[in-house]
Design a protein around this motif. Sequence first.
Motif, PDB file in Angstrom:
ATOM      1  N   ALA A 122      -5.656  76.301  46.721  1.00  0.00           N
ATOM      2  CA  ALA A 122      -6.411  74.976  46.551  1.00  0.00           C
ATOM      3  C   ALA A 122      -6.168  74.684  48.353  1.00  0.00           C
ATOM      4  N   GLY A 123      -7.362  72.927  48.271  1.00  0.00           N
ATOM      5  CA  GLY A 123      -6.474  72.452  49.459  1.00  0.00           C
ATOM      6  C   GLY A 123      -7.418  73.117  50.695  1.00  0.00           C
TER       7      GLY A 123
ATOM      8  N   MET B 285      -4.693  87.406  32.526  1.00  0.00           N
ATOM      9  CA  MET B 285      -3.421  86.092  32.101  1.00  0.00           C
ATOM     10  C   MET B 285      -4.272  85.350  33.100  1.00  0.00           C
ATOM     11  N   THR B 286      -5.024  84.524  32.969  1.00  0.00           N
ATOM     12  CA  THR B 286      -5.305  82.786  33.638  1.00  0.00           C
ATOM     13  C   THR B 286      -4.852  82.269  34.046  1.00  0.00           C
ATOM     14  N   ILE B 287      -3.978  81.447  34.879  1.00  0.00           N
ATOM     15  CA  ILE B 287      -3.411  80.423  34.940  1.00  0.00           C
ATOM     16  C   ILE B 287      -3.539  79.196  35.570  1.00  0.00           C
ATOM     17  N   GLY B 288      -4.174  78.195  35.404  1.00  0.00           N
ATOM     18  CA  GLY B 288      -4.091  77.267  36.737  1.00  0.00           C
ATOM     19  C   GLY B 288      -3.072  76.245  36.849  1.00  0.00           C
ATOM     20  N   TRP B 289      -3.512  76.034  37.871  1.00  0.00           N
ATOM     21  CA  TRP B 289      -2.484  75.294  39.006  1.00  0.00           C
ATOM     22  C   TRP B 289      -2.144  74.398  38.778  1.00  0.00           C
ATOM     23  N   TRP B 290      -3.053  73.777  38.087  1.00  0.00           N
ATOM     24  CA  TRP B 290      -3.306  71.715  37.371  1.00  0.00           C
ATOM     25  C   TRP B 290      -3.036  72.279  35.408  1.00  0.00           C
ATOM     26  N   ASP B 291      -2.481  73.183  35.045  1.00  0.00           N
ATOM     27  CA  ASP B 291      -2.796  72.965  33.925  1.00  0.00           C
ATOM     28  C   ASP B 291      -1.617  72.532  33.177  1.00  0.00           C
TER      29      ASP B 291
ATOM     30  N   ILE C  89      -7.616  75.392  38.476  1.00  0.00           N
ATOM     31  CA  ILE C  89      -7.701  74.489  37.572  1.00  0.00           C
ATOM     32  C   ILE C  89      -7.245  73.549  36.836  1.00  0.00           C
ATOM     33  N   ASP C  90      -8.042  73.139  35.876  1.00  0.00           N
ATOM     34  CA  ASP C  90      -6.351  72.746  34.996  1.00  0.00           C
ATOM     35  C   ASP C  90      -7.130  73.218  32.829  1.00  0.00           C
ATOM     36  N   HIS C  91      -6.598  72.434  32.389  1.00  0.00           N
ATOM     37  CA  HIS C  91      -6.817  73.318  31.107  1.00  0.00           C
ATOM     38  C   HIS C  91      -7.586  73.218  30.162  1.00  0.00           C
ATOM     39  N   GLU C  92      -8.330  72.012  30.796  1.00  0.00           N
ATOM     40  CA  GLU C  92      -9.884  72.136  30.635  1.00  0.00           C
ATOM     41  C   GLU C  92     -10.837  71.974  31.077  1.00  0.00           C
ATOM     42  N   ASN C  93     -10.234  73.530  31.897  1.00  0.00           N
ATOM     43  CA  ASN C  93     -11.457  74.304  33.226  1.00  0.00           C
ATOM     44  C   ASN C  93     -11.751  73.391  33.959  1.00  0.00           C
ATOM     45  N   ASN C  94     -11.355  72.275  34.329  1.00  0.00           N
ATOM     46  CA  ASN C  94     -12.232  71.010  35.439  1.00  0.00           C
ATOM     47  C   ASN C  94     -11.385  71.840  36.763  1.00  0.00           C
ATOM     48  N   SER C  95     -12.324  72.084  38.008  1.00  0.00           N
ATOM     49  CA  SER C  95     -11.851  72.709  39.352  1.00  0.00           C
ATOM     50  C   SER C  95     -11.892  71.931  40.304  1.00  0.00           C
ATOM     51  N   HIS C  96     -10.642  71.925  40.857  1.00  0.00           N
ATOM     52  CA  HIS C  96     -10.475  71.784  42.317  1.00  0.00           C
ATOM     53  C   HIS C  96     -11.460  71.627  42.905  1.00  0.00           C
TER      54      HIS C  96
ATOM     55  N   PRO D 119      -6.170  86.731  27.307  1.00  0.00           N
ATOM     56  CA  PRO D 119      -5.517  84.480  26.910  1.00  0.00           C
ATOM     57  C   PRO D 119      -5.227  83.634  28.380  1.00  0.00           C
ATOM     58  N   ARG D 120      -6.234  82.901  28.482  1.00  0.00           N
ATOM     59  CA  ARG D 120      -6.409  82.086  29.623  1.00  0.00           C
ATOM     60  C   ARG D 120      -5.755  80.544  29.207  1.00  0.00           C
ATOM     61  N   VAL D 121      -5.233  80.047  30.365  1.00  0.00           N
ATOM     62  CA  VAL D 121      -4.576  78.860  29.673  1.00  0.00           C
ATOM     63  C   VAL D 121      -3.658  78.578  28.954  1.00  0.00           C
ATOM     64  N   THR D 122      -2.556  79.203  27.703  1.00  0.00           N
ATOM     65  CA  THR D 122      -1.925  79.882  27.065  1.00  0.00           C
ATOM     66  C   THR D 122      -0.592  79.577  27.275  1.00  0.00           C
TER      67      THR D 122
END
Length: 565
Positions: A329-330, A243-249, A279-286, A145-148
């Motif tokens: 990130a950064g 579980m995949t969690i995004g820093w900006w999700d 990443i954010d919820h739509e899988n854009n990457s920093h 389960p990703r970003v959920t």
Amino acid sequence: MSVSFTRTGPGPISPDATQHMVRMRDGVRLATDVYQPSSARPGPAILTRLPYDKSGEYTFMPRIAAYFTARGYRFVVQDVRGKFRSEGETLLFVNEAYDGYDTLDWVAAQDWSDGKVGMWGDSYYGFTQWAAASTGHPALRAMVPRVTGTRLGELPVLEPGRRAHDVEMSVHRFYPLSMFHDRDILDWEIDWSRRPLAAQVEEFFTAVGSRSASYDLWFPYPVSLRRFPAGSPFDAPAVPVLMTIGWWDNCAPWQWSDHREIAARPAWARTAYLLLEAIDHENNSHFAPGVPNTDPSFLPRYLDPAVEFFDVFLRGEDRELPRVRWQLAGSGDASFRTGSQWPPARAYPRKWRLAGGEAAVGDAPGGTLGPSPSPSGSPSGPPSGRPSGSPEPEPDVVAWTHDAADPVPSPVRDAFAYLAERPDERDLAARPDVLVFSSEAVTAPLDLVGPVRLDAVARSDGPEMDLFARLLDVAPDGSARLIARGQQTIIDPGTAFAVTIDMGHLGYRLAAGHALRLTVASSDAPEFVPAPGTGEHRWLAGKTVPNRQWLHLGSTSLTVSVLED
């Protein structure tokens, strides 16, 4: 007033797929595409159940199917009940558990299946994995389960004995009006400045010619939708989970809640793995801003961790997987650090005090954000460069006015795709309804790794009060960009109310010469529905009343986790 909307129906079925109408226990049939690898022998399958069209461009399932089948997996993707080509009532959340069970039954019984099934997917099609897991079906051997989250999209409800809860996101009630109104996707825009908001919904229903059952169950006050009629997923037999969690999700708080739940359940904790991405919820990457999902680099980044996980838990490959993989990130380095726990053992909490209330109302840098003296036995060397043991500021109180008729604007148009914009937020600091506190620039890189929280004491002359906290990275050129955030609604705040705002987790390197900035406000619209100031239901209020708010700085602190060198 008329409402304009566009309707998007199902895309063409991929020539690589065979569609089946799979019968559920009540006779309803769900449209299900099967993609086969070149091997004719039975083998493991990957199942995805989603409401966004199994044939549509948005979720690009045919390309995902090709990636999995090229690696020897059968790929099965299904429109959930009431969506696109599937039969049945369009109703948010309530049918996913037993429909998931019946679909797993069907997949495991096919002659091309060896009886082992994994589930994969983002957001709502991450939730459908948890729903299926709650039934304890023996064929489900692994899930990604990703970003959920199990509480994905759950409306805030005040718990007995509490006076604070999550702030209502605009998408909470809008999602049933667009994605779960009927079989198609309905795109329309609500005017968040025109009240009451609910009146515009009625105009939309008139324009469409039908109502949304999910919205009606949630408005004005939510009816429990029984997401897990078979019981909590965490009470079911444990399934290996990545579980995949995004820093900006923007949905990450729900998945961090699941992480805490899993940590308290030994059976689940033994087979739980974390992938923490920038990443954010739509899988854009920093690390790769603006790279579309059609770029050759996207699918390997998106799917390889799942393939590796399924290779171990569906195929039985003898390979040791790290329990935690995370990106910093950064740092300019997109590679994954690994570890056995989160946060890393070398991370420690660092407390920062707020001071300078008079300067905080106005433009940056505002008030000060300074480190507290290090507790005995903890690493020393405050990040701001001030000597440890410097005097703490005197208690301070700062006031501002919240006006829902002129709320603090959300910095991005689409909060789900935050990194597609990642705007400079420095101009928001000039608003009189935004408090600003800035640290001194660090003289060496500082790795912020682990949980972040704001412990505050606040009050208001209104019946409720929203507190939004945002932590920003301030570059030498003055640009300020978000790295963590959190928010809470306080009911009847009175003369003083202590509240802890969970600001999520960080994996972020603050570069030398950069500083931290904390902003505090009472609105973030339209991502969150602003409090009208009257205590009325936010979608029913016809007018707004300004409220005066206060923050007690002497009793407020920011705690950020720092990774020891």
